[in-house]
Design a protein around this motif. Sequence first.
Motif, PDB file in Angstrom:
ATOM      1  N   LEU A  93       0.602  -1.285  -0.345  1.00 16.19           N
ATOM      2  CA  LEU A  93      -0.291  -0.116  -0.270  1.00 16.19           C
ATOM      3  C   LEU A  93       0.795   0.769  -0.101  1.00 16.19           C
ATOM      4  O   LEU A  93       1.925   0.907   0.152  1.00 16.19           O
ATOM      5  N   ALA A  94       0.519   2.290  -0.270  1.00 16.43           N
ATOM      6  CA  ALA A  94       0.477   3.875  -0.132  1.00 16.43           C
ATOM      7  C   ALA A  94      -0.209   4.944  -0.118  1.00 16.43           C
ATOM      8  O   ALA A  94      -1.059   4.496  -0.355  1.00 16.43           O
ATOM      9  N   VAL A  95       0.848   5.349   0.490  1.00 17.51           N
ATOM     10  CA  VAL A  95      -0.622   6.933   1.171  1.00 17.51           C
ATOM     11  C   VAL A  95       0.513   8.426   0.321  1.00 17.51           C
ATOM     12  O   VAL A  95       1.140   8.337   0.487  1.00 17.51           O
ATOM     13  N   ASP A  96      -0.806   9.785   0.405  1.00 18.44           N
ATOM     14  CA  ASP A  96      -0.484  10.121   0.189  1.00 18.44           C
ATOM     15  C   ASP A  96      -1.079  11.217   1.265  1.00 18.44           C
ATOM     16  O   ASP A  96      -2.099  11.349   0.715  1.00 18.44           O
ATOM     17  N   VAL A  97      -0.652  11.778   2.074  1.00 13.53           N
ATOM     18  CA  VAL A  97      -0.933  12.005   3.267  1.00 13.53           C
ATOM     19  C   VAL A  97      -2.250  14.047   2.517  1.00 13.53           C
ATOM     20  O   VAL A  97      -3.072  14.058   3.215  1.00 13.53           O
ATOM     21  N   ALA A  98      -0.758  14.524   1.469  1.00 15.76           N
ATOM     22  CA  ALA A  98      -1.370  15.844   1.628  1.00 15.76           C
ATOM     23  C   ALA A  98      -2.441  15.348   0.588  1.00 15.76           C
ATOM     24  O   ALA A  98      -3.370  16.452   0.685  1.00 15.76           O
ATOM     25  N   GLY A 100      -5.039  13.548   0.903  1.00 13.86           N
ATOM     26  CA  GLY A 100      -5.641  12.635   1.940  1.00 13.86           C
ATOM     27  C   GLY A 100      -6.476  11.474   1.647  1.00 13.86           C
ATOM     28  O   GLY A 100      -7.427  10.840   1.352  1.00 13.86           O
ATOM     29  N   VAL A 101      -5.053  10.595   0.792  1.00 15.43           N
ATOM     30  CA  VAL A 101      -5.844   9.112   0.018  1.00 15.43           C
ATOM     31  C   VAL A 101      -4.980   8.054   0.584  1.00 15.43           C
ATOM     32  O   VAL A 101      -3.544   7.713   0.966  1.00 15.43           O
ATOM     33  N   ILE A 102      -5.351   7.038  -0.031  1.00 17.27           N
ATOM     34  CA  ILE A 102      -4.706   5.798   0.666  1.00 17.27           C
ATOM     35  C   ILE A 102      -4.651   4.566  -0.477  1.00 17.27           C
ATOM     36  O   ILE A 102      -5.803   4.412  -1.206  1.00 17.27           O
ATOM     37  N   TYR A 103      -3.858   4.280  -1.536  1.00 16.63           N
ATOM     38  CA  TYR A 103      -3.576   3.290  -2.207  1.00 16.63           C
ATOM     39  C   TYR A 103      -3.559   2.060  -1.972  1.00 16.63           C
ATOM     40  O   TYR A 103      -2.496   1.575  -1.527  1.00 16.63           O
ATOM     41  N   THR A 104      -3.949   0.442  -2.025  1.00 14.22           N
ATOM     42  CA  THR A 104      -3.775  -0.457  -2.652  1.00 14.22           C
ATOM     43  C   THR A 104      -4.296  -1.355  -3.153  1.00 14.22           C
ATOM     44  O   THR A 104      -5.480  -1.069  -3.912  1.00 14.22           O
ATOM     45  N   PRO A 105      -3.618  -1.967  -4.612  1.00 15.33           N
ATOM     46  CA  PRO A 105      -3.873  -3.628  -4.877  1.00 15.33           C
ATOM     47  C   PRO A 105      -4.681  -4.687  -4.431  1.00 15.33           C
ATOM     48  O   PRO A 105      -3.848  -5.622  -3.197  1.00 15.33           O
ATOM     49  N   LEU A 106      -5.801  -4.909  -5.120  1.00 14.18           N
ATOM     50  CA  LEU A 106      -6.809  -6.278  -3.672  1.00 14.18           C
ATOM     51  C   LEU A 106      -5.772  -7.561  -5.181  1.00 14.18           C
ATOM     52  O   LEU A 106      -6.399  -7.443  -6.325  1.00 14.18           O
ATOM     53  N   SER A 107      -5.720  -8.224  -4.749  1.00 16.69           N
ATOM     54  CA  SER A 107      -5.520  -9.630  -5.841  1.00 16.69           C
ATOM     55  C   SER A 107      -6.338 -10.528  -5.850  1.00 16.69           C
ATOM     56  O   SER A 107      -6.804 -11.456  -3.892  1.00 16.69           O
ATOM     57  N   MET A 108      -7.138 -10.703  -6.162  1.00 18.55           N
ATOM     58  CA  MET A 108      -8.840 -11.777  -5.520  1.00 18.55           C
ATOM     59  C   MET A 108      -8.347 -13.117  -6.110  1.00 18.55           C
ATOM     60  O   MET A 108      -6.968 -13.902  -5.916  1.00 18.55           O
ATOM     61  N   PRO A 109      -8.835 -14.282  -5.275  1.00 17.33           N
ATOM     62  CA  PRO A 109      -9.129 -15.766  -5.476  1.00 17.33           C
ATOM     63  C   PRO A 109      -8.169 -16.289  -5.841  1.00 17.33           C
ATOM     64  O   PRO A 109      -8.853 -16.232  -7.211  1.00 17.33           O
ATOM     65  N   ALA A 110      -7.261 -17.323  -5.986  1.00 17.78           N
ATOM     66  CA  ALA A 110      -7.010 -18.309  -6.885  1.00 17.78           C
ATOM     67  C   ALA A 110      -8.414 -19.042  -6.756  1.00 17.78           C
ATOM     68  O   ALA A 110      -9.170 -18.996  -5.198  1.00 17.78           O
ATOM     69  N   PRO A 111      -8.547 -19.729  -7.784  1.00 18.97           N
ATOM     70  CA  PRO A 111      -9.449 -20.982  -8.045  1.00 18.97           C
ATOM     71  C   PRO A 111      -9.325 -21.910  -6.558  1.00 18.97           C
ATOM     72  O   PRO A 111     -10.514 -22.522  -5.857  1.00 18.97           O
ATOM     73  N   VAL A 112      -8.404 -22.446  -6.161  1.00 15.77           N
ATOM     74  CA  VAL A 112      -8.124 -23.213  -5.234  1.00 15.77           C
ATOM     75  C   VAL A 112      -7.226 -22.366  -4.415  1.00 15.77           C
ATOM     76  O   VAL A 112      -5.982 -22.114  -4.629  1.00 15.77           O
ATOM     77  N   ASN A 113      -7.523 -22.456  -3.220  1.00 13.52           N
ATOM     78  CA  ASN A 113      -6.334 -21.647  -2.226  1.00 13.52           C
ATOM     79  C   ASN A 113      -6.011 -22.299  -1.716  1.00 13.52           C
ATOM     80  O   ASN A 113      -6.084 -23.322  -0.499  1.00 13.52           O
TER      81      ASN A 113
END
Length: 414
Positions: A93-98, A100-113
């Motif tokens: 993740l990363a933040v941009d304080v100036a 006021g936002v936060i970013y993150t990639p979401l890795s969706m599930p594998a068919p078999v976990n």
Amino acid sequence: MAWSAAVSTSWPIAVLCLALGCAGERVVYDTPDGAAWRPGRAQWSSPDAGAPVAFVTNSRGNSVSILDLTARRVLTTVPVPVVPLAENGPHHLAVDVARGVIYTPLSMPAPVNAPGPHGEHGNAFVNGVFVKRDLYTLRLLGQVEVDPNPGDMILSHDRRRAYVSHYDMARALANVGHRPSQLSNIVEIDVERMAVLRRIPTCVAAHGMALSADNRTLYIACTGDDALGVIDLSTSPAGVRLVQLTEGAMPAGGAPTFAPYSLALSPDGRRVWVGLSANLNRVLLAYDTARGAFDGTRILRQFPGYPWFPGFSADGSTLLVPTQNQGAVVMLRDDPAPRVLTTRTFADGECVLPHQVSLGPDGLYYLVCEGVFSSQRQVPGTVLALHPDDLRTVARYDVGYVPDAIVFDPPVPP
């Protein structure tokens, strides 16, 4: 590229589970429909104005934990998925304080976990999502689709662009014999408009990243190619060069010999430290950015385990490296030549699977420990605040399952 059983069990388990099959319980998910899901406004009280806080992603908890660094407590843990009833997998993740936002990639599930930390990482066929949220309420502000299996992410220094790597083992294994189709993309995103600007085919199973101070050069750990990727972002199309860790051709017909997975750029921009994570390699080595080659005088092999994501002191002279398989942190001095200053090895339960170290705004080092998440055992992750002089634990924060990364508000000055 073929993948074989030669991979060490320390290397991300996704490779083994796909190539060989994993014993034990398996959880099968339906494919998420990708519809946006907006949970209610996060309810948490910020500390006093200007007091430092930290944000930690919990990849198996679909959440972000918020830490009060002054009171040394967890303020709250907030759910951050966009697809309900599925593993959304927030990683780095990363933040941009100036702004006021936060970013993150979401890795969706594998068919078999597969069981275990990061057991699903790299196995998914469903596109991931790059998410923008309000820094102080975690309210969803925007999202954009990226490729399957997003891994690391980084913001440009002007905070206008985001770069997302993809640890895409599924792509590599589905296209054996046709290298162009195996390459994972670096996705460049305009974060103001939340729009993908370009996809840069780079290497097989790219993960850790660092960006030069002028925003022109992106460095990538190319796990499947035994190489460091050096990307010139100033050209169109972007120029991609792979700097091999072995002499000769890229590995073919077997698992990578070295499997670079994590890296960090020194504050002065002179060196990229690359951690190797396959077979018997417990090595950290430096790439000289001016010469464009690995520095044979800066190779360290004294690690108790596999080096993961390191953190630097404020002046860049000291490097703190977490290791896995044997949980420890190793403090190095890189002035004028690299040498080990001290090593702290963790007792059982102190720090399960050290993952990332970052220097906090209070001068302490913050160590993210993954914990355990399997069908047999579940131990939440932790964050340890370590004193810079002797690495003793100053504070401990219990967070969610399999935390990946930590960032701060206010950020640490460059």
